[in-house]
Design an enzyme around this catalytic site. Structure first.
Site, short mmCIF file in Angstrom:
data_model
loop_
_atom_site.label_atom_id
_atom_site.label_comp_id
_atom_site.label_asym_id
_atom_site.label_seq_id
_atom_site.Cartn_x
_atom_site.Cartn_y
_atom_site.Cartn_z
N LYS A 55 46.40 34.86 39.68
CA LYS A 55 45.58 33.89 40.54
C LYS A 55 46.29 32.45 40.50
O LYS A 55 46.26 31.63 39.80
CB LYS A 55 44.44 33.54 39.58
CG LYS A 55 43.02 34.55 40.56
CD LYS A 55 41.97 34.20 39.63
CE LYS A 55 41.00 33.14 40.12
NZ LYS A 55 40.55 33.41 41.61
N1 PMP Z 1 40.17 37.65 45.67
C1 PMP Z 1 40.40 36.29 45.45
C2 PMP Z 1 41.62 35.77 46.18
C3 PMP Z 1 39.82 35.62 44.55
O1 PMP Z 1 40.20 34.38 44.46
C4 PMP Z 1 38.77 36.03 43.84
C5 PMP Z 1 37.87 35.23 42.71
N2 PMP Z 1 38.36 35.35 41.60
C6 PMP Z 1 38.45 37.43 44.08
C7 PMP Z 1 39.31 38.21 45.00
C8 PMP Z 1 37.25 38.20 43.27
O2 PMP Z 1 37.70 38.34 42.12
P1 PMP Z 1 36.65 38.43 40.83
O3 PMP Z 1 35.67 39.46 41.14
O4 PMP Z 1 37.45 38.81 39.61
O5 PMP Z 1 36.02 36.92 40.60
#
Ligand code: PMP
Length: 328
Positions: free
Chosen positions: A159
């Site tokens: 991230k």
């Molecule tokens: N893809 C991206 C690019 C994101 O920023 C997120 C949010 N964190 C997700 C998918 C979904 O991930 P998560 O279920 O861990 O929040």
């Protein structure tokens, strides 16, 4: 009512939120060399308790992002990160759903983007957070003209703050064109994910989602659905490449993510998904997910860390990737 004083965790200390500021010369700000997590705390009014959803798994993913970005000089264990998160949430004492945002950043005040000889620092804040999509039940989405950042450009499984410029362009163009959201393709033309959420397609009673090699963030919500869909709803989960045109003929589609939670999609590029209404499977997954997050299904309390009572010391009892899923 007087607003309670809010705190942040900033470079090793809890400080009033307004004192948690970085310099405009900070490397992470100048070059996007920061990584983050977004966690949700769910407020349970009846029990007057806040449950942080899959606390430990978020920090396991953060640790992976840190490794990719040469940030391992910051010496916090996963247990310590969990404890800091609980402590900050306790201090801010929210009485409603909350978003928790830890950021780890390169902190040198210097010109040049190198990640080496560049100390790593951490900050974290909490804010009230309700629905991500306000006032819409089913979403109208477009296939973005932007492509998802490739693993060999900016790894999407980490991230990385700088990669969210890609997200911002895709999301902004979708909104400007009158859509609620977008689905972004990889350079190879296959479906990757939404702007900040993963995608599931329902076809003939199966749940299908894109593989981790399709430049997605490997979502914690995606893993959660993969783990509980078969046990709770009797749905087989398949993880494979999805073509753009499969979206047009899907029975149902939905997004999932910490912010978006479960968000059904009712049209793609102005073509109705199924009969153009929120589908029954998406609806079931959505209700189940919300009940789990609010602590209403004891079997899944393993995914919740209560903030205000002593059970919190157990720091979120699950560890590692969701078990029993073919979806990686
Ligand atoms: N893809 C991206 C690019 C994101 O920023 C997120 C949010 N964190 C997700 C998918 C979904 O991930 P998560 O279920 O861990 O929040």
């Amino acid at each position: 009512m007087e607003q309670k004083k809010q705190f942040a965790y900033f470079e090793g200390k809890f400080v009033p939120l307004e004192e948690a500021n970085i310099s405009i010369m900070t490397s992470g700000f100048l070059y996007g060399t920061a990584i983050f997590e977004g966690l949700r705390g769910y407020w349970n009014e009846r029990r007057e308790e806040m449950y942080i959803f899959r606390l430990r798994e978020h920090y396991e993913r953060l640790a992976d992002s840190m490794k990719i970005m040469h940030m391992v000089d910051l010496k916090y264990s996963i247990d310590e990160l969990c404890k800091l998160t609980i402590e900050l949430t306790r201090r801010n004492a929210p009485r409603g759903d909350t978003y928790i945002r830890p950021t780890i950043y390169k902190a040198a005040k210097q010109i040049g983007p190198s990640l080496l000889n560049n100390p790593t620092e951490m900050c974290m804040f909490t804010v009230p957070f309700g629905d991500y999509f306000h006032g819409v039940d089913g979403l109208n989405v477009q296939i973005s003209a932007w492509r998802r950042v490739e693993d060999n450009a900016i790894p999407a499984r980490s991230k990385i703050v700088g990669a969210y410029a890609n997200t911002a362009l895709a999301k902004t163009d979708a909104l400007a064109a009158g859509f609620d959201e977008c689905i972004v393709l990889s350079e190879n033309g296959h479906v990757s994910e939404g702007s900040a959420m993963n995608v599931f397609m329902v076809k003939r009673g199966r749940l299908i989602t894109t593989p981790s090699t399709e430049n997605i963030l490997e979502g914690i919500t995606r893993g959660t659905i993969a783990e509980m869909a078969e046990a709770e709803l009797g749905l087989k989960v398949e993880c494979r490449q999805i073509d753009r045109s499969e979206l047009y003929i899907a029975d149902e589609l939905f997004f999932c993510g910490t912010g978006a939670q479960i968000a059904p999609i009712i049209s793609v590029d102005r073509r109705p998904v199924g009969d153009g209404k929120v589908g029954p499977i998406s609806d079931k997954v959505r209700s189940l997910y919300v009940s789990i997050c609010r602590g209403e299904i004891p079997k899944y309390s393993k995914w919740l860390t209560p903030v205000f009572n002593r059970e919190a010391e157990s720091l979120g009892k699950t560890a590692g990737k969701p078990a029993g899923t073919s979806c990686s």
